[in-house]
Design an enzyme around this catalytic site. Structure first.
Site, PDB file in Angstrom:
ATOM      1  CB  THR A 140      -0.907   0.009   1.252  1.00 12.81           C
ATOM      2  OG1 THR A 140      -1.526   1.280   1.388  1.00 12.81           O
ATOM      3  CG2 THR A 140      -0.115  -0.263   2.523  1.00 12.81           C
ATOM      4  CG  ASP A 141      -1.160   4.976  -0.972  1.00 16.31           C
ATOM      5  OD1 ASP A 141      -1.721   4.322  -0.061  1.00 16.31           O
ATOM      6  OD2 ASP A 141      -1.761   5.867  -1.617  1.00 16.31           O
ATOM      7  CD  GLU A 142      -3.552   3.391   4.208  1.00 15.88           C
ATOM      8  OE1 GLU A 142      -3.505   3.449   5.443  1.00 15.88           O
ATOM      9  OE2 GLU A 142      -4.593   3.123   3.577  1.00 15.88           O
ATOM     10  CE1 TYR A 161      -3.443  -2.685   5.603  1.00 10.53           C
ATOM     11  CE2 TYR A 161      -3.376  -0.322   5.139  1.00 10.53           C
ATOM     12  CZ  TYR A 161      -3.416  -1.631   4.691  1.00 10.53           C
ATOM     13  OH  TYR A 161      -3.410  -1.896   3.339  1.00 10.53           O
ATOM     14  CE  LYS A 202      -0.141  -4.565   2.925  1.00  9.03           C
ATOM     15  NZ  LYS A 202      -0.551  -5.902   2.417  1.00  9.03           N
TER      16      LYS A 202
HETATM   17  P1  NAD Z   1      -9.813  -7.294   2.156  1.00  6.92           P
HETATM   18  O1  NAD Z   1      -9.790  -6.999   3.612  1.00  6.92           O
HETATM   19  O2  NAD Z   1     -11.025  -6.986   1.368  1.00  6.92           O
HETATM   20  O3  NAD Z   1      -9.507  -8.856   1.914  1.00  6.92           O
HETATM   21  C1  NAD Z   1      -8.501  -9.529   2.609  1.00  6.92           C
HETATM   22  C2  NAD Z   1      -8.665 -11.020   2.338  1.00  6.92           C
HETATM   23  O4  NAD Z   1      -7.605 -11.709   3.000  1.00  6.92           O
HETATM   24  C3  NAD Z   1      -9.973 -11.592   2.881  1.00  6.92           C
HETATM   25  O5  NAD Z   1     -10.552 -12.464   1.925  1.00  6.92           O
HETATM   26  C4  NAD Z   1      -9.553 -12.365   4.116  1.00  6.92           C
HETATM   27  O6  NAD Z   1     -10.393 -13.465   4.399  1.00  6.92           O
HETATM   28  C5  NAD Z   1      -8.156 -12.805   3.719  1.00  6.92           C
HETATM   29  N1  NAD Z   1      -7.300 -13.063   4.880  1.00  6.92           N
HETATM   30  C6  NAD Z   1      -7.117 -12.277   5.965  1.00  6.92           C
HETATM   31  N2  NAD Z   1      -6.256 -12.858   6.822  1.00  6.92           N
HETATM   32  C7  NAD Z   1      -5.867 -14.029   6.237  1.00  6.92           C
HETATM   33  C8  NAD Z   1      -4.977 -15.057   6.616  1.00  6.92           C
HETATM   34  N3  NAD Z   1      -4.305 -15.015   7.782  1.00  6.92           N
HETATM   35  N4  NAD Z   1      -4.806 -16.103   5.786  1.00  6.92           N
HETATM   36  C9  NAD Z   1      -5.492 -16.174   4.610  1.00  6.92           C
HETATM   37  N5  NAD Z   1      -6.353 -15.228   4.204  1.00  6.92           N
HETATM   38  C10 NAD Z   1      -6.528 -14.164   5.015  1.00  6.92           C
HETATM   39  O7  NAD Z   1      -8.540  -6.554   1.565  1.00  6.92           O
HETATM   40  P2  NAD Z   1      -8.357  -5.853   0.137  1.00  6.92           P
HETATM   41  O8  NAD Z   1      -8.900  -4.481   0.194  1.00  6.92           O
HETATM   42  O9  NAD Z   1      -8.794  -6.786  -0.926  1.00  6.92           O
HETATM   43  O10 NAD Z   1      -6.766  -5.722   0.102  1.00  6.92           O
HETATM   44  C11 NAD Z   1      -5.956  -6.743  -0.500  1.00  6.92           C
HETATM   45  C12 NAD Z   1      -4.498  -6.357  -0.331  1.00  6.92           C
HETATM   46  O11 NAD Z   1      -4.271  -5.089  -0.952  1.00  6.92           O
HETATM   47  C13 NAD Z   1      -4.067  -6.198   1.120  1.00  6.92           C
HETATM   48  O12 NAD Z   1      -2.776  -6.714   1.260  1.00  6.92           O
HETATM   49  C14 NAD Z   1      -4.074  -4.691   1.343  1.00  6.92           C
HETATM   50  O13 NAD Z   1      -3.120  -4.323   2.324  1.00  6.92           O
HETATM   51  C15 NAD Z   1      -3.673  -4.195  -0.034  1.00  6.92           C
HETATM   52  N6  NAD Z   1      -4.158  -2.843  -0.371  1.00  6.92           N
HETATM   53  C16 NAD Z   1      -5.502  -2.554  -0.349  1.00  6.92           C
HETATM   54  C17 NAD Z   1      -5.933  -1.285  -0.714  1.00  6.92           C
HETATM   55  C18 NAD Z   1      -7.398  -0.928  -0.759  1.00  6.92           C
HETATM   56  O14 NAD Z   1      -7.716   0.230  -1.077  1.00  6.92           O
HETATM   57  N7  NAD Z   1      -8.315  -1.837  -0.475  1.00  6.92           N
HETATM   58  C19 NAD Z   1      -5.004  -0.298  -1.066  1.00  6.92           C
HETATM   59  C20 NAD Z   1      -3.650  -0.636  -1.056  1.00  6.92           C
HETATM   60  C21 NAD Z   1      -3.228  -1.914  -0.729  1.00  6.92           C
HETATM   61  P1  TYD Z   2     -10.830   4.000   4.169  1.00 10.83           P
HETATM   62  O1  TYD Z   2     -11.784   3.607   3.100  1.00 10.83           O
HETATM   63  O2  TYD Z   2     -10.941   3.380   5.505  1.00 10.83           O
HETATM   64  O3  TYD Z   2      -9.370   3.795   3.553  1.00 10.83           O
HETATM   65  P2  TYD Z   2      -7.930   4.313   4.133  1.00 10.83           P
HETATM   66  O4  TYD Z   2      -8.064   4.660   5.557  1.00 10.83           O
HETATM   67  O5  TYD Z   2      -7.092   3.108   3.920  1.00 10.83           O
HETATM   68  O6  TYD Z   2      -7.530   5.474   3.265  1.00 10.83           O
HETATM   69  O7  TYD Z   2     -10.934   5.569   4.345  1.00 10.83           O
HETATM   70  C1  TYD Z   2     -10.754   6.449   3.255  1.00 10.83           C
HETATM   71  C2  TYD Z   2     -10.814   7.858   3.817  1.00 10.83           C
HETATM   72  O8  TYD Z   2     -12.150   8.105   4.274  1.00 10.83           O
HETATM   73  C3  TYD Z   2      -9.917   8.076   5.015  1.00 10.83           C
HETATM   74  O9  TYD Z   2      -9.428   9.405   4.957  1.00 10.83           O
HETATM   75  C4  TYD Z   2     -10.855   7.919   6.208  1.00 10.83           C
HETATM   76  C5  TYD Z   2     -12.171   8.438   5.657  1.00 10.83           C
HETATM   77  N1  TYD Z   2     -13.397   7.829   6.224  1.00 10.83           N
HETATM   78  C6  TYD Z   2     -14.458   8.643   6.651  1.00 10.83           C
HETATM   79  O10 TYD Z   2     -14.376   9.894   6.610  1.00 10.83           O
HETATM   80  N2  TYD Z   2     -15.578   8.048   7.133  1.00 10.83           N
HETATM   81  C7  TYD Z   2     -15.702   6.695   7.220  1.00 10.83           C
HETATM   82  O11 TYD Z   2     -16.766   6.197   7.694  1.00 10.83           O
HETATM   83  C8  TYD Z   2     -14.637   5.869   6.747  1.00 10.83           C
HETATM   84  C9  TYD Z   2     -14.718   4.363   6.813  1.00 10.83           C
HETATM   85  C10 TYD Z   2     -13.488   6.471   6.252  1.00 10.83           C
END
Ligand code: NAD
Ligand code: TYD
Length: 370
Positions: free
Chosen positions: A133-135, A159, A163
């Protein structure tokens, strides 16, 4: 032909990746390993499983014995690691679960790949791709340029710290054991199958069901929105074209304050109700069902502790070297996403029927977020 092991494939991005991959590379074998936490949903993969396009295994990436046996049985040449605890707010409540999966789980997976592939892994075309992630880069000043691959790590939340630790472990395995690894650090994804704890799906469902739209703090925090289909394409390009040992930043190129993005969702839902009278009957609690505006539900609530103010990704390197460009404009991507949720009520009703309602009530109780 590749043999892929996709971890976390029942989650948001992993499931989209499985749909993308099975359409783009139908001859490949795809095995999903997922422990099905609250965020994992087999309904997101049902069509692919029923059609025999992917094979699902329930298991934890931190279970060394199970992972080792799976690698021995399936002999994948490619691992794509999506499995993670992914929600910042939950990491503030319970960091330990994030360390278990994101740090230890990733190390267990790396070790299993190292043992299964041996020292000739790179020559045999094996690849461990880790999705990050960019975080990990922390918060950007309002006028600062976007994160590049050489921006120093400065994670803010548990989190992001977990990562960042995982990224360091991936690099350590690449350096020490010559494990052929790549990493992608992407910005906020949105699109189909996203669990409604994240801002966009949470607001879409709340708009339909007439609940308030919780805006943390002043709502002027900025995120760089990336449509999940563009992200999947970027990972494909990395697997196909990147040499091992590389890190790639992937952004959507669309930075907007949260409050503006939520306002866009309100307008899209209002317009959808105006165009289709059946929506008012399906969702009678939505303000749009009574001719009102979803914007009336927006409410500022207490800010997230340590909330990062801004993320933005410089995708210049992946564009120049691998030819990647995010193709989905935010307006079109949000409209498609709203329509996906409108036409997949079965999916999100099944997702919110579990512990979600209790979690939601706790998380957004008036005393928790005055
Ligand atoms: P998500 O939370 O929707 O899905 C995570 C999945 O991993 C779920 O299906 C869960 O059951 C599975 N999981 C969790 N713990 C596990 C374990 N111990 N063993 C096996 N499976 C397990 O997450 P997402 O949004 O799809 O994110 C996927 C990846 O992308 C993550 O690594 C996250 O850090 C990264 N990422 C997500 C975003 C975003 O905006 N969603 C942005 C940047 C990076
Ligand atoms: P989120 O979707 O949780 O992603 P991330 O924290 O990984 O960026 O949140 C996106 C942005 O929205 C973040 O600045 C937090 C804000 N946010 C709200 O303002 N209200 C909410 O209920 C949630 C879940 C997030």
């Amino acid at each position: 032909m590749r043999r892929l092991l996709v971890t976390g494939g029942a989650g948001f991005i992993g499931a989209n990746f499985c749909h993308y991959w099975s359409a783009a590379h139908p001859a490949d074998r795809v095995v999903v390993l997922d422990s099905l936490t609250y965020a994992g949903n087999l309904a997101s993969l049902a069509a692919l499983i029923d059609a025999g396009r992917i094979h699902f295994v329930r298991g934890d990436i931190g279970d060394a014995e199970r992972v080792g046996a799976l690698l021995a049985a399936e002999r994948p040449d490619t691992v794509v690691n999506f499995a993670a605890e992914s929600h910042v707010d939950r990491s503030i409540e319970d960091p330990a679960a994030f360390l278990r999966t994101n740090v230890t789980g990733t190390q267990v997976l790396l070790e299993a790949a190292r043992r299964a592939w041996g020292p000739e892994a790179a020559q045999r075309g094996c690849r461990f791709h880790h999705v990050s992630t960019d975080e990990v880069y922390g918060s950007l000043a309002p006028d600062a340029a976007g994160f590049t691959e050489s921006t120093p790590y400065a994670p803010s939340s548990p989190y992001a710290a977990s990562k960042a630790a995982a990224d360091h472990l991936v690099r350590a395995y690449a350096h020490t054991y010559r494990l052929p690894c790549t990493i992608s650090n992407c910005s906020n994804n949105y699109g189909p199958y996203q669990f409604p704890e994240k801002l966009l799906p949470l607001c879409i469902l709340n708009l339909l069901e007439g609940r308030t739209l919780p805006i943390y703090g002043d709502g002027l925090q900025i995120r760089d929105w990336l449509h999940v289909s563009d992200h999947c394409r970027a990972i494909d390009l990395i697997l196909e074209k990147s040499p091992p040992g590389e890190t790639w930043n992937v952004g959507g190129g669309t930075q907007e304050p949260n409050i503006i993005v939520v306002g866009r969702l309100c307008d899209l839902i209002d317009a959808a109700f105006a165009a289709d009278a059946a929506l008012a009957r399906r969702f009678p609690h939505s303000p749009a069902a009574r001719g009102g505006s979803g914007r009336s539900l927006m409410q500022h609530v207490r800010d997230r502790p340590g909330h990062d103010r801004r993320y933005a990704v410089d995708s210049g390197r992946i564009r120049a070297r691998l030819g990647f460009q995010a193709g989905t404009a935010l307006a079109a991507g949000l409209e498609a996403t709203v329509h996906w949720y409108l036409s997949h009520e079965d999916w999100w009703q099944s997702v919110v029927s579990g512990e979600y309602r209790q979690w939601y009530a706790r998380q957004y109780a008036p005393q928790a977020r005055p």
